[in-house]
Write an enzyme that holds these catalytic residues in place. Structure first.
Site, short mmCIF file in Angstrom:
data_model
loop_
_atom_site.label_atom_id
_atom_site.label_comp_id
_atom_site.label_asym_id
_atom_site.label_seq_id
_atom_site.Cartn_x
_atom_site.Cartn_y
_atom_site.Cartn_z
N ARG A 1 20.06 30.39 28.50
CA ARG A 1 21.01 31.00 27.71
C ARG A 1 21.06 32.46 27.95
NH1 ARG A 1 18.01 27.84 23.83
NH2 ARG A 1 19.09 26.05 22.91
N LYS B 1 33.35 37.90 34.61
CA LYS B 1 33.93 36.54 34.67
C LYS B 1 33.09 35.67 35.49
CE LYS B 1 38.30 35.77 33.99
NZ LYS B 1 39.78 35.91 34.27
N GLU C 1 43.81 41.40 47.09
CA GLU C 1 43.53 41.98 45.58
C GLU C 1 43.53 43.46 45.50
OE1 GLU C 1 42.96 40.03 43.13
OE2 GLU C 1 42.22 38.25 43.71
N LYS D 1 40.23 48.32 38.02
CA LYS D 1 39.69 47.11 37.33
C LYS D 1 38.99 47.46 36.18
CE LYS D 1 37.74 42.49 37.66
NZ LYS D 1 37.51 41.32 38.70
N ARG E 1 43.99 42.63 29.87
CA ARG E 1 43.33 42.19 31.11
C ARG E 1 44.18 41.12 31.96
NH1 ARG E 1 36.66 40.65 31.86
NH2 ARG E 1 36.85 40.09 33.98
N HIS F 1 48.29 35.12 40.51
CA HIS F 1 47.22 33.97 40.43
C HIS F 1 47.83 32.69 40.00
CE1 HIS F 1 44.36 37.25 41.37
NE2 HIS F 1 43.67 36.20 41.65
N HIS G 1 47.04 30.42 42.67
CA HIS G 1 45.95 29.29 42.58
C HIS G 1 46.44 27.85 42.76
CE1 HIS G 1 42.94 31.44 39.85
NE2 HIS G 1 42.57 31.70 40.90
#
Length: 344
Positions: A114, A136, A178, A214, A228, A235, A239
């Site tokens: 956890r 993330k 990026e 960022k 955010r 993307h 993606h």
């Protein structure tokens, strides 16, 4: 140079310094506990060895290079190796490598018992300018990127500029997409650094400004409930392109993540003059400005994007340099973004 991510009790330092990888012990406790060092087969072995040399009880675990390691199978293998190593809640996982290793290692740290301590040592341009900070962490599920994961902040991030010297040119440039993104949405001076010529001459400033931009976004919206979302610029389409033509498994002649994001940004720049300037930067760096990918297949993957909600999806547009706008549009409008007509 140093930045500090201000997130209350989850705050951490971002160290940017040549050679700092060999001094990780100065920034986080590597003694009196087990240290699991995760890397991949494409990362020069000396970087993980440099961390191991500072540990009283450490081990290196190497996964195959590439996006394929962000899978449930490899995730399970890493967790099993951590368990076999006898790791407890007081121990530490250190990721040494690019974005794949950082994402995978962060998710393993977030979910093992956890949650255990996590340190990130990015060694590629892409991971140093973007994925190493923000918390993330994720793995892929089939062809859907980053759909299984958690928000888990590292305890420290070490950006060692020296590690970029072993990167092939294409990998080096791939990550700069990026940085261009951050310049387009929030930092005109960062964008200007790319128009000045060789990015190598300003790489430390480029990485610093990218991370600072960022950091400011993440501090306002740690869990992507609002602003955010701007970091997803490029993307949604990117993606989709990556799913169809990205380097993955045996598909070694495809496009890298940054190259896909670069292509994904262009249709979302509303200013024609700014789009022209962006294409000029791409050409000077060797980033693609067009691809022969099957747009219908790209559309199919875009419709499964995690940013979609039922019949709508949020896309990020850039009306001018240094600003952005989030638009929630019907999924039925996605073909137009790709330049597909009704007849097609």
């Amino acid at each position: 140079m140093k930045l500090t991510m201000q997130l209350g009790e989850r705050s951490y330092d971002i160290i940017l310094k040549r050679g700092c990888l060999s001094n990780l012990y100065q920034f986080i406790n590597l003694g009196n506990r087990k240290v699991f060092i995760l890397t991949d087969s494409g990362v020069p072995a000396q970087y993980a060895q440099a961390v191991l040399a500072q540990c009283s009880d450490g081990m290196i675990y190497t996964v195959p290079q590439g996006e394929g390691s962000k899978s449930l199978k490899v995730y399970g293998q890493v967790l099993q190796a951590m368990l076999d190593f006898g790791m407890t809640r007081k121990d530490l996982l250190v990721s040494v490598g690019g974005g794949v290793v950082g994402d995978l290692g962060g998710f393993c740290a977030a979910s093992y018992m956890r949650g255990i301590d996590f340190a990130n040592c990015p060694t590629t341009t892409l991971s140093q300018v973007d994925s190493s900070i923000g918390g993330k962490t994720a793995i892929d599920l089939g062809e859907t990127k980053n759909i299984v994961g958690a928000f888990w902040q590292p305890k420290v991030v070490l950006v060692d500029f020296d590690t970029l010297e072993t990167l092939p040119r294409r990998h080096y440039v791939n990550g700069l997409a990026e940085s261009i993104k951050m310049g387009l949405i929030s930092d005109p001076e960062l964008f200007a650094l790319f128009e000045q010529g060789r990015p190598e001459d300003n790489i430390e400033q480029i990485i610093y400004r990218s991370l600072r931009a960022k950091k400011n976004v993440v501090e306002q919206d740690e869990r992507e409930q609002g602003c955010r979302a701007c970091l997803n610029f490029g993307h949604t389409i990117g993606h989709g392109i990556e799913a169809v033509k990205g380097v993955r498994g045996r598909r070694t002649n495809g496009l890298y993540h940054g190259e896909c994001v670069a292509l994904g940004m262009l249709p979302m720049i509303e200013s024609k003059s700014l789009a022209k300037r962006t294409r000029a930067i791409y050409r000077s760096l060797g980033l693609p400005v067009r691809t022969g990918v099957d747009k219908h297949k790209v559309l199919e993957y875009m419709q499964h994007d995690k940013k979609s909600q039922g019949d709508t999806i949020t896309v990020i547009r850039v009306p001018g340099l240094g600003c952005w706008r989030a638009d929630r549009i019907p999924v039925s409008e996605l073909p137009a973004l790709l330049g597909l007509t009704e007849e097609e």
